[in-house]
Scaffold this motif. Structure first.
Motif, PDB file in Angstrom:
ATOM      1  N   GLN A   1      -8.048   7.506  -0.360  1.00  0.00           N
ATOM      2  CA  GLN A   1      -7.129   6.570   0.280  1.00  0.00           C
ATOM      3  C   GLN A   1      -6.638   7.126   1.609  1.00  0.00           C
ATOM      4  O   GLN A   1      -6.548   6.399   2.606  1.00  0.00           O
ATOM      5  CB  GLN A   1      -5.912   6.306  -0.609  1.00  0.00           C
TER       6      GLN A   1
ATOM      7  N   LEU B   1       1.412   9.630  -0.568  1.00  0.00           N
ATOM      8  CA  LEU B   1       0.346  10.235  -1.359  1.00  0.00           C
ATOM      9  C   LEU B   1       0.467  11.754  -1.395  1.00  0.00           C
ATOM     10  O   LEU B   1       0.263  12.372  -2.445  1.00  0.00           O
ATOM     11  CB  LEU B   1      -1.016   9.800  -0.830  1.00  0.00           C
TER      12      LEU B   1
ATOM     13  N   SER C   1       0.821  -1.215   0.000  1.00  0.00           N
ATOM     14  CA  SER C   1       0.000   0.000   0.000  1.00  0.00           C
ATOM     15  C   SER C   1       0.855   1.265   0.000  1.00  0.00           C
ATOM     16  O   SER C   1       2.078   1.222   0.112  1.00  0.00           O
ATOM     17  CB  SER C   1      -0.948  -0.014   1.199  1.00  0.00           C
ATOM     18  N   ASN C   2       0.170   2.374  -0.151  1.00  0.00           N
ATOM     19  CA  ASN C   2       0.798   3.691  -0.084  1.00  0.00           C
ATOM     20  C   ASN C   2       0.598   4.251   1.313  1.00  0.00           C
ATOM     21  O   ASN C   2      -0.439   4.032   1.934  1.00  0.00           O
ATOM     22  CB  ASN C   2       0.137   4.649  -1.079  1.00  0.00           C
TER      23      ASN C   2
ATOM     24  N   HIS D   1      -6.981  10.081  -4.629  1.00  0.00           N
ATOM     25  CA  HIS D   1      -6.068   9.558  -3.618  1.00  0.00           C
ATOM     26  C   HIS D   1      -6.412  10.065  -2.213  1.00  0.00           C
ATOM     27  O   HIS D   1      -6.040   9.421  -1.229  1.00  0.00           O
ATOM     28  CB  HIS D   1      -4.624   9.892  -3.963  1.00  0.00           C
TER      29      HIS D   1
END
Length: 172
Positions: free
Chosen positions: A162, A57, A51-52, A159
């Motif tokens: 996220q 991000l 994952s980020n 994003h």
């Protein structure tokens, strides 16, 4: 920021450029609200090994905006030096997980602000006609500068979802 909920004229910019920048400002405002008061450890948190992180991000937003400055205003791709600086943030992935960590929130906010300041300076040099100029874009399909810059903040909004999910998992 006092007019954050208005998509309106901004002094020094043409009407359509003003509206585009107004939307970019709102997207950034909500992004910064989503990361407010996060610690370095929280910014580095990974949901899983692929994952980020939130920090990744945030730097991705700055990298994408910088890349679009270069592509749309300078009509070129990133050079080797710029790729070395921005590549891990553009690509995210393993290099991003390895290299983008250990920073306080102010580090990311400073990067975002510096790139955005340059964006605002560059947009002073063009008008509404420039937004509608077409050129080959993704997979050599026609695109215009308006779409390209819409994509800059559309990517951020995407994003940011996220970021909100990661923040929820952090329970902060």
């Amino acid at each position: 920021m006092e007019k954050i909920y208005l998509i309106t004229d901004i002094p020094g910019y043409t009407p359509q450029v003003s509206r585009l920048l107004s939307m970019m400002n709102y997207a950034r405002y909500t992004t910064l609200s989503a990361v407010e008061n996060l610690t370095s450890n929280q910014l580095d948190f990974l949901l899983d090994e692929d994952s980020n992180s939130i920090g990744m991000l945030l730097l991705h937003f700055a990298a994408v905006e910088f890349a679009y400055q270069v592509f749309t205003f300078e009509k070129r791709d990133l050079n080797k030096e710029e790729e070395a600086v921005w590549g891990p943030a553009l690509d995210l992935g393993e290099a991003g997980r390895r290299e983008i960590r250990g920073h306080e929130l102010s580090y990311y906010v400073d990067k975002l602000n510096a790139v955005r300041e340059r964006t605002f300076e560059l947009f002073k040099t063009v008008g509404d006609d420039w937004l509608h100029q077409e050129e080959a874009f993704w997979h050599q399909k026609p695109g215009n500068h308006y779409f390209m810059w819409f994509h800059v903040f559309e990517d951020e909004i995407n994003h940011r979802g996220q970021i909100r999910l990661i923040r929820k998992k952090l329970k902060v």
